[in-house]
Design a protein around this motif. Structure first.
Motif, PDB file in Angstrom:
ATOM      1  N   ARG A  60       0.756  -1.508  -0.197  1.00  0.00           N
ATOM      2  CA  ARG A  60       0.614  -0.100   0.347  1.00  0.00           C
ATOM      3  C   ARG A  60       1.114   1.553   0.193  1.00  0.00           C
ATOM      4  O   ARG A  60       1.870   1.000   0.560  1.00  0.00           O
ATOM      5  CB  ARG A  60      -0.989   0.258   1.512  1.00  0.00           C
ATOM      6  CG  ARG A  60      -1.667  -0.960   1.469  1.00  0.00           C
ATOM      7  CD  ARG A  60      -3.424  -0.960   0.828  1.00  0.00           C
ATOM      8  NE  ARG A  60      -3.846  -2.246   1.227  1.00  0.00           N
ATOM      9  CZ  ARG A  60      -4.213  -3.024   0.515  1.00  0.00           C
ATOM     10  NH1 ARG A  60      -3.986  -2.832  -0.797  1.00  0.00           N
ATOM     11  NH2 ARG A  60      -5.813  -3.755   1.352  1.00  0.00           N
ATOM     12  N   ARG A  61       0.383   1.899  -1.027  1.00  0.00           N
ATOM     13  CA  ARG A  61       1.053   3.473  -1.210  1.00  0.00           C
ATOM     14  C   ARG A  61       1.270   4.301   0.275  1.00  0.00           C
ATOM     15  O   ARG A  61       0.164   4.856   1.000  1.00  0.00           O
ATOM     16  CB  ARG A  61       1.002   3.614  -2.267  1.00  0.00           C
ATOM     17  CG  ARG A  61      -0.278   4.584  -1.873  1.00  0.00           C
ATOM     18  CD  ARG A  61      -0.852   5.246  -3.633  1.00  0.00           C
ATOM     19  NE  ARG A  61      -1.794   5.752  -3.702  1.00  0.00           N
ATOM     20  CZ  ARG A  61      -2.407   6.235  -3.278  1.00  0.00           C
ATOM     21  NH1 ARG A  61      -2.067   7.502  -2.060  1.00  0.00           N
ATOM     22  NH2 ARG A  61      -4.379   7.103  -3.464  1.00  0.00           N
ATOM     23  N   GLU A  62       1.601   4.827   0.613  1.00  0.00           N
ATOM     24  CA  GLU A  62       1.843   6.459   1.511  1.00  0.00           C
ATOM     25  C   GLU A  62       0.308   6.461   1.460  1.00  0.00           C
ATOM     26  O   GLU A  62       0.262   7.221  -0.026  1.00  0.00           O
ATOM     27  CB  GLU A  62       2.521   6.585   2.276  1.00  0.00           C
ATOM     28  CG  GLU A  62       3.850   6.105   2.898  1.00  0.00           C
ATOM     29  CD  GLU A  62       3.355   6.130   4.630  1.00  0.00           C
ATOM     30  OE1 GLU A  62       2.777   6.519   4.680  1.00  0.00           O
ATOM     31  OE2 GLU A  62       3.687   4.930   5.017  1.00  0.00           O
ATOM     32  N   ARG A  63      -0.405   6.914   2.351  1.00  0.00           N
ATOM     33  CA  ARG A  63      -1.831   8.196   1.751  1.00  0.00           C
ATOM     34  C   ARG A  63      -1.447   9.347   2.712  1.00  0.00           C
ATOM     35  O   ARG A  63      -0.893   9.396   3.217  1.00  0.00           O
ATOM     36  CB  ARG A  63      -2.802   7.756   2.616  1.00  0.00           C
ATOM     37  CG  ARG A  63      -3.281   6.389   1.439  1.00  0.00           C
ATOM     38  CD  ARG A  63      -4.258   5.754   1.938  1.00  0.00           C
ATOM     39  NE  ARG A  63      -4.373   4.283   1.392  1.00  0.00           N
ATOM     40  CZ  ARG A  63      -4.980   3.480   1.137  1.00  0.00           C
ATOM     41  NH1 ARG A  63      -6.244   3.676   2.136  1.00  0.00           N
ATOM     42  NH2 ARG A  63      -5.775   2.153   0.067  1.00  0.00           N
ATOM     43  N   PRO A  64      -2.079  10.896   2.017  1.00  0.00           N
ATOM     44  CA  PRO A  64      -1.589  11.964   1.900  1.00  0.00           C
ATOM     45  C   PRO A  64      -2.110  11.799   3.536  1.00  0.00           C
ATOM     46  O   PRO A  64      -3.100  11.480   4.425  1.00  0.00           O
ATOM     47  CB  PRO A  64      -2.243  12.351   1.878  1.00  0.00           C
ATOM     48  CG  PRO A  64      -2.582  12.170   0.025  1.00  0.00           C
ATOM     49  CD  PRO A  64      -2.114  10.739   0.731  1.00  0.00           C
TER      50      PRO A  64
END
Length: 182
Positions: free
Chosen positions: A174-178
């Motif tokens: 999972r990509r980092e979420r803002p």
């Protein structure tokens, strides 16, 4: 932390849940918080009448197949007698838990708790958006399948559940979420 990081959506099942397993899931969500402690959340388990429910969804959504290719695929699947194993809405799943509430967050919290309990029990599943589209397009027809649900409640979450046919050694990256700190 491992529980949250290792959880995966499951769309391939080798068998349905027993009534006792479904009861344990629904017992766990009894403790889900609700806005203003309203407790206005109800559940429907679609199991024995699964094919009938799929036919209802297709009859509602057939007028909207031009809106998305998945709708056309689903309506065609039901129209062909649902002979293939993979339902475009439920994959291999044949049991649904639908959450009805007065406001969306109550259903969301409840279903997330249900999903975590399912994972702890060795069950699997996924949240389905497409069936809720039928409720948006024709609320009255959708609700006609659930005459016992209290007035004023709407379907806000559908969870397809079963015994996983596959297991995963790791989760999807999972990509980092803002995060916006204010």
């Amino acid at each position: 932390v491992a529980l949250l990081r290792e959880r995966r959506s499951i769309r391939w099942f080798d068998r349905k849940c027993t009534r006792e397993e479904l009861g344990a899931l629904l017992s766990a969500v009894r403790y889900s918080p609700t806005a203003e402690n309203s407790g206005r959340v109800e559940y429907a388990v679609v199991d024995e009448r699964f094919d009938e429910f799929m036919a209802l969804l297709a009859s509602i959504l057939e007028l909207h197949v031009s809106e998305h290719p998945r709708l056309e695929q689903f309506v065609g699947y039901v129209g062909s007698g649902m002979r293939e194993r993979n339902n475009p809405f439920t994959w291999e799943g044949r049991q649904l838990i639908i959450t009805f509430s007065a406001i969306p967050i109550d259903a969301t919290i409840s279903m997330e708790q249900l999903e975590l309990m399912a994972y702890c029990m060795g069950l699997g599943g996924f949240h389905s958006r497409w069936m809720l589209l039928a409720a948006e397009k024709s609320h009255e027809r959708f609700m006609s399948f659930f005459p016992g649900i209290a007035d004023g409640l709407r379907p806000y979450a559908v969870y397809v559940v079963g015994h996983p046919r596959v297991s995963f050694r790791r989760t999807v990256h999972r990509r980092e979420r803002p995060v916006h700190w204010m």
